[in-house]
Design a protein around this motif. Structure first.
Motif, short mmCIF file in Angstrom:
data_model
loop_
_atom_site.label_atom_id
_atom_site.label_comp_id
_atom_site.label_asym_id
_atom_site.label_seq_id
_atom_site.Cartn_x
_atom_site.Cartn_y
_atom_site.Cartn_z
N GLY A 49 0.83 -1.19 0.00
CA GLY A 49 0.00 0.00 0.00
C GLY A 49 0.86 1.24 0.00
N ARG A 50 0.22 2.40 -0.16
CA ARG A 50 0.95 3.67 -0.09
C ARG A 50 0.17 4.67 0.77
N GLY A 97 7.65 -8.81 1.47
CA GLY A 97 8.88 -8.37 2.11
C GLY A 97 8.61 -7.33 3.18
N SER A 98 9.52 -6.39 3.32
CA SER A 98 9.44 -5.39 4.38
C SER A 98 8.77 -4.12 3.91
N ALA A 99 8.10 -3.44 4.83
CA ALA A 99 7.56 -2.12 4.55
C ALA A 99 8.71 -1.12 4.48
N ARG A 118 5.04 6.16 2.96
CA ARG A 118 5.00 4.84 3.56
C ARG A 118 4.54 3.82 2.53
N ARG A 119 5.31 2.75 2.33
CA ARG A 119 4.90 1.62 1.51
C ARG A 119 4.64 0.46 2.47
N PHE A 134 -6.90 5.56 1.47
CA PHE A 134 -5.61 5.25 0.87
C PHE A 134 -5.64 3.85 0.26
N LEU A 135 -4.79 3.65 -0.74
CA LEU A 135 -4.65 2.33 -1.35
C LEU A 135 -3.77 1.48 -0.43
N GLU A 136 -4.42 0.65 0.36
CA GLU A 136 -3.69 -0.14 1.35
C GLU A 136 -3.12 -1.41 0.72
N ALA A 137 -2.24 -2.05 1.44
CA ALA A 137 -1.64 -3.31 0.98
C ALA A 137 -2.70 -4.40 0.93
N PHE A 138 -2.52 -5.35 0.03
CA PHE A 138 -3.39 -6.52 -0.02
C PHE A 138 -2.56 -7.74 -0.35
#
Length: 375
Positions: free
Chosen positions: A165-166, A214-216, A242-243, A282-286
């Motif tokens: 996500g970002r 992997g890692s943020a 933030r990724r 926000f476009l979060e991680a999935f």
């Protein structure tokens, strides 16, 4: 001789040759009209909702399995003119804005959508959004409650069931102004950056990396502070990129970052971290399990069509995050970048015709296996 005339197969290449010349970087109205006309020319009803999404469906009204195809028709600026690359009179590459991001994936999706004859218990929906490159107001307004989602983006025919996500926010440190000659009489907000940056550098220390992503990462990108060269600065701002990886949420990140900086700076320095204001989430991680039927079926179909069959994370944030935690994959022809540099969003944007045809074949194959009627 009597009987019905069989409808000709949809030609993804011809569609893309017509779509790329239509500028959709500032206004998607013309491209959306072309898309609606294309859908309705196949005898399928299409509608545009209040958020500007183009929607069409076929199959059961109360399905056991509902598959959604999603992509977008907007492009970044500037518009890049349409061109064809030919070898010995044969079309090999289509160039121009949107050729890979994301009118090429749209053309491949339309091929599968038009070709499929669904089972009696299945439904397929086409949901094409109008502003993915900006605020994703279209995708944020969708409420499809589907079982499976395929999001069209340039993946080089790899299947991408996960993406980071970002988030973006501004860290504000506050102190009190004073004459620089009497610095001890004030509180220097910029001096507080020393502790803040140390907290940022170590923010992810000790966290386990995600199995797929992997890692943020956390990156300071813009800094500003101070009003005069002979004055102790009363405020300093630092923008952070933030990724993220699952299960982190935007609000969870905000609260944790603010707390970490609060511990790292002097007590007399004020700390506030606010996420950038926007009208949509926000476009979060999935992350979809790589062993899920959707992932495996599309990866196998891509390999049969001439793709790699590789399953990997997508390297950019996408509207796919709005459909998670339902199973979702990102897939399509074209590349975000190649050995020469950026492709999507670049002046040299292109898609190879063979890859477009392979993507169309893979999506059609996978869709038949997931929700299609047995032949």
């Amino acid at each position: 001789m009597s009987g019905t005339v069989e409808e000709p197969a949809f030609d993804a290449v011809s569609f893309l040759e017509a779509a790329v010349p239509i500028a959709s970087n500032e206004d998607v109205a013309e491209m959306r009209e072309f898309l609606v006309e294309t859908i309705e020319s196949r005898g399928i009803d299409a509608r545009v909702d209040d958020a500007g999404n183009t929607l069409a469906s076929k199959g059961a009204t109360d399905p056991e399995t509902h598959l959604v195809f999603n992509t977008h028709i907007d492009t970044v600026s500037p518009h890049v003119p349409f061109e064809r690359d030919q070898i010995d009179g044969h079309l090999v590459r289509i160039r121009g804005r949107g050729s890979c991001d994301a009118k090429g994936p749209l053309a491949a999706i339309l091929s599968a959508f038009f070709a499929i004859e669904t089972r009696d218990d299945a439904r397929v929906t086409l949901a094409v959004t109008p502003d993915e490159e900006v605020l994703s107001t279209g995708a944020a307004a969708l409420d499809l409650d589907a079982d499976l989602y395929v999001v069209g983006e340039p993946t080089g025919l790899d299947v991408c069931p996960a993406a980071k996500g970002r988030f973006q926010g501004t860290l504000t440190l506050t102190g009190s102004a004073a004459h620089a000659a009497e610095a001890d009489s004030g509180v220097n907000a910029i001096a507080g950056l020393e502790g803040a940056l140390a907290a940022i550098r170590t923010f992810d220390a000790g966290r386990e990396s995600h199995s797929q992503l992997g890692s943020a990462s956390l990156t300071p990108t813009v800094v500003s502070g101070g009003e005069s060269t002979n004055q102790v600065p009363a405020a300093c701002e630092l923008v952070l990129d933030r990724r993220s990886v699952p299960p982190e949420t935007a609000e969870g990140f905000r609260a944790e970052l603010e707390a970490a900086v609060r511990e790292a700076v002097p007590d007399d320095v004020g700390v506030d971290f606010s996420l950038t204001d926007r009208p949509t989430p926000f476009l979060e991680a999935f992350a979809t399990d790589a062993s899920h039927e959707l992932v495996r079926t599309l990866a196998d179909a891509s390999e049969r069509a001439g793709g790699s069959g590789v399953v990997r994370p997508f390297t950019a944030a996408t509207e796919a995050s709005y459909f998670s935690p339902a199973p979702v994959v990102v897939f399509g022809p074209g590349h975000l970048a190649d050995d020469e540099g950026a492709v999507a969003h670049a002046d040299r944007e292109y898609v190879d015709v063979d890859d477009l045809r392979r993507a169309a074949a893979a999506l059609t194959d996978a869709t038949r296996r997931l929700v299609g009627r047995e032949r």
